[in-house]
Design a protein around this motif. Structure first.
Motif, PDB file in Angstrom:
ATOM      1  N   MET A 160      37.121  26.448 -24.235  1.00 52.21           N
ATOM      2  CA  MET A 160      36.631  25.241 -24.317  1.00 52.21           C
ATOM      3  C   MET A 160      35.026  25.514 -25.473  1.00 52.21           C
ATOM      4  SD  MET A 160      37.013  23.712 -20.419  1.00 52.21           S
ATOM      5  CE  MET A 160      37.001  22.181 -20.471  1.00 52.21           C
ATOM      6  N   GLY A 161      35.058  24.286 -25.614  1.00 45.55           N
ATOM      7  CA  GLY A 161      33.880  24.081 -26.851  1.00 45.55           C
ATOM      8  C   GLY A 161      32.609  24.071 -26.430  1.00 45.55           C
ATOM      9  N   GLU A 162      31.367  23.949 -26.599  1.00 39.15           N
ATOM     10  CA  GLU A 162      30.078  23.569 -26.236  1.00 39.15           C
ATOM     11  C   GLU A 162      30.236  22.125 -25.442  1.00 39.15           C
ATOM     12  OE1 GLU A 162      26.950  24.473 -28.305  1.00 39.15           O
ATOM     13  OE2 GLU A 162      28.352  26.332 -29.909  1.00 39.15           O
ATOM     14  N   LYS A 163      30.978  21.475 -26.219  1.00 39.53           N
ATOM     15  CA  LYS A 163      30.625  19.940 -24.975  1.00 39.53           C
ATOM     16  C   LYS A 163      31.779  19.391 -24.340  1.00 39.53           C
ATOM     17  CE  LYS A 163      34.794  17.897 -27.358  1.00 39.53           C
ATOM     18  NZ  LYS A 163      35.426  18.638 -26.416  1.00 39.53           N
ATOM     19  N   ASP A 164      31.865  20.644 -23.973  1.00 42.13           N
ATOM     20  CA  ASP A 164      32.960  20.972 -22.257  1.00 42.13           C
ATOM     21  C   ASP A 164      31.662  21.971 -21.672  1.00 42.13           C
ATOM     22  OD1 ASP A 164      34.801  19.215 -22.774  1.00 42.13           O
ATOM     23  OD2 ASP A 164      35.965  21.163 -24.207  1.00 42.13           O
ATOM     24  N   TRP A 176      22.754  25.910 -15.611  1.00 42.09           N
ATOM     25  CA  TRP A 176      21.833  26.553 -16.977  1.00 42.09           C
ATOM     26  C   TRP A 176      20.577  27.315 -16.193  1.00 42.09           C
ATOM     27  CZ3 TRP A 176      22.323  23.578 -20.567  1.00 42.09           C
ATOM     28  CH2 TRP A 176      23.786  22.626 -21.180  1.00 42.09           C
ATOM     29  N   CYS A 177      20.263  27.637 -17.491  1.00 39.26           N
ATOM     30  CA  CYS A 177      18.906  29.007 -16.977  1.00 39.26           C
ATOM     31  C   CYS A 177      17.533  28.488 -16.383  1.00 39.26           C
ATOM     32  CB  CYS A 177      18.878  29.231 -18.382  1.00 39.26           C
ATOM     33  SG  CYS A 177      16.961  30.761 -18.247  1.00 39.26           S
ATOM     34  N   GLU A 178      17.779  29.098 -14.934  1.00 37.93           N
ATOM     35  CA  GLU A 178      15.990  28.273 -14.621  1.00 37.93           C
ATOM     36  C   GLU A 178      14.524  28.482 -15.754  1.00 37.93           C
ATOM     37  OE1 GLU A 178      16.866  29.074  -9.664  1.00 37.93           O
ATOM     38  OE2 GLU A 178      16.461  30.909 -10.908  1.00 37.93           O
ATOM     39  N   GLU A 179      15.059  29.797 -16.197  1.00 39.62           N
ATOM     40  CA  GLU A 179      13.726  30.301 -16.618  1.00 39.62           C
ATOM     41  C   GLU A 179      13.849  28.735 -18.598  1.00 39.62           C
ATOM     42  OE1 GLU A 179      12.163  34.166 -18.910  1.00 39.62           O
ATOM     43  OE2 GLU A 179      11.986  33.970 -16.431  1.00 39.62           O
ATOM     44  N   THR A 180      14.642  28.941 -18.692  1.00 36.53           N
ATOM     45  CA  THR A 180      14.758  28.166 -20.109  1.00 36.53           C
ATOM     46  C   THR A 180      15.007  27.040 -20.252  1.00 36.53           C
ATOM     47  OG1 THR A 180      16.958  29.285 -21.378  1.00 36.53           O
ATOM     48  CG2 THR A 180      14.494  30.793 -21.262  1.00 36.53           C
ATOM     49  N   GLY A 181      16.344  26.778 -18.896  1.00 38.16           N
ATOM     50  CA  GLY A 181      17.247  25.665 -19.358  1.00 38.16           C
ATOM     51  C   GLY A 181      18.410  25.386 -20.173  1.00 38.16           C
ATOM     52  N   GLU A 182      17.799  26.015 -21.079  1.00 42.02           N
ATOM     53  CA  GLU A 182      19.526  27.120 -22.222  1.00 42.02           C
ATOM     54  C   GLU A 182      20.822  27.346 -21.191  1.00 42.02           C
ATOM     55  OE1 GLU A 182      18.387  29.399 -24.410  1.00 42.02           O
ATOM     56  OE2 GLU A 182      16.853  28.541 -25.450  1.00 42.02           O
ATOM     57  N   PRO A 183      21.626  27.127 -21.960  1.00 38.97           N
ATOM     58  CA  PRO A 183      23.365  27.182 -20.902  1.00 38.97           C
ATOM     59  C   PRO A 183      23.190  29.001 -20.754  1.00 38.97           C
ATOM     60  CG  PRO A 183      23.680  25.810 -22.795  1.00 38.97           C
ATOM     61  CD  PRO A 183      21.941  26.356 -23.159  1.00 38.97           C
ATOM     62  N   ILE A 184      23.680  29.041 -19.319  1.00 40.83           N
ATOM     63  CA  ILE A 184      23.725  30.940 -19.355  1.00 40.83           C
ATOM     64  C   ILE A 184      24.781  31.346 -19.838  1.00 40.83           C
ATOM     65  CG2 ILE A 184      24.363  32.171 -17.093  1.00 40.83           C
ATOM     66  CD1 ILE A 184      22.551  30.109 -15.854  1.00 40.83           C
ATOM     67  N   GLY A 185      25.707  30.531 -19.946  1.00 44.18           N
ATOM     68  CA  GLY A 185      27.046  30.865 -20.389  1.00 44.18           C
ATOM     69  C   GLY A 185      28.127  30.777 -19.899  1.00 44.18           C
ATOM     70  N   LEU A 186      29.443  30.826 -20.416  1.00 47.39           N
ATOM     71  CA  LEU A 186      31.055  30.706 -19.567  1.00 47.39           C
ATOM     72  C   LEU A 186      31.197  32.531 -19.272  1.00 47.39           C
ATOM     73  CD1 LEU A 186      32.587  28.062 -21.136  1.00 47.39           C
ATOM     74  CD2 LEU A 186      31.491  28.449 -19.166  1.00 47.39           C
ATOM     75  N   ALA A 187      30.698  33.229 -20.721  1.00 46.36           N
ATOM     76  CA  ALA A 187      30.973  35.161 -19.945  1.00 46.36           C
ATOM     77  C   ALA A 187      30.218  35.300 -19.089  1.00 46.36           C
ATOM     78  CB  ALA A 187      31.204  34.758 -21.118  1.00 46.36           C
ATOM     79  N   ARG A 188      28.831  35.418 -19.106  1.00 44.62           N
ATOM     80  CA  ARG A 188      28.275  35.883 -18.374  1.00 44.62           C
ATOM     81  C   ARG A 188      28.395  35.172 -16.290  1.00 44.62           C
ATOM     82  NH1 ARG A 188      23.728  38.555 -16.721  1.00 44.62           N
ATOM     83  NH2 ARG A 188      21.833  37.619 -15.456  1.00 44.62           N
ATOM     84  N   LEU A 189      28.838  33.716 -16.359  1.00 45.64           N
ATOM     85  CA  LEU A 189      29.075  32.630 -15.134  1.00 45.64           C
ATOM     86  C   LEU A 189      30.506  33.554 -14.871  1.00 45.64           C
ATOM     87  CD1 LEU A 189      27.929  29.342 -15.915  1.00 45.64           C
ATOM     88  CD2 LEU A 189      26.833  30.908 -13.683  1.00 45.64           C
TER      89      LEU A 189
END
Length: 139
Positions: free
Chosen positions: A15-19, A101-114
Motif C-alpha cells: 500500500m502507498g503512503e496515502k493509505d 504515529w511516533c509519540e516523540e516526533t509525530g511522524e509515521p512509525i512505518g508499516l514494516a516496524r509495526l
C-alpha cells in the motif's frame, strides 16, 4: 461482523503512503493485537493450571528441577504480562486515532516496524535516539 476480506502482510506493505493508517490498515493491526492478547491470556490460564498441579517428589534434585521450571515459567508470564499491557495501550491508541504515529516526533512509525513490533510507539530513529540516551546517561 464485517464481510470485508482481511488484508495480508504483503498487501499491507504494498500500500502507498496515502493509505498509511487507513481504516483497513487499522483493522488489520487491531485484529493482530487482539489475537496476540488472546494468546497471552490463554498462556496465563495454562500457567495457573500448571502451577496448581501439586506433585510430591521425594528426590531433592527432581524437586529443584520442578521449582526451576516453575520459576522460568513465571518469569516468562511476567514478560507476557508487560506485553499484554502494551497491547492494551496500542488498542487504545487505535481507538484514539494515534496508532502508527511516533509519540516523540509525530511522524509515521512505518508499516514494516509495526508488522515486526505491533506495540511500537516510536519510529525507528526515535527509538535509537532513546536507546543511545539510555546507554550514555543510564536512565
Amino acid at each position: 461482523m464485517s464481510t470485508k476480506k482481511s488484508l495480508t502482510e504483503a498487501e499491507i506493505l504494498k500500500m502507498g503512503e496515502k493509505d498509511y493508517m487507513s481504516e483497513a490498515q487499522l483493522e488489520f493491526f487491531k485484529r493482530r493485537l487482539e489475537q496476540l492478547q488472546e494468546e497471552l491470556l490463554h498462556n496465563a490460564g495454562q500457567t495457573t493450571e500448571h502451577l496448581r498441579e501439586t506433585v510430591v517428589v521425594p528426590d531433592p534434585a527432581d524437586r529443584a528441577t520442578i521449582e526451576e521450571e516453575h520459576a522460568l515459567e513465571l518469569r516468562t508470564r511476567d514478560r507476557e504480562r508487560k506485553l499484554l499491557k502494551k497491547i492494551q495501550q496500542s488498542l487504545k491508541r487505535i481507538e484514539a486515532g494515534e496508532y502508527g504515529w511516533c509519540e516523540e516526533t509525530g511522524e509515521p512509525i512505518g508499516l514494516a516496524r509495526l508488522l515486526a513490533r505491533p506495540t511500537a510507539t516510536l519510529s525507528l530513529e526515535a527509538q535509537e535516539r532513546r536507546e543511545l540516551r539510555q546507554k550514555l546517561f543510564g536512565d
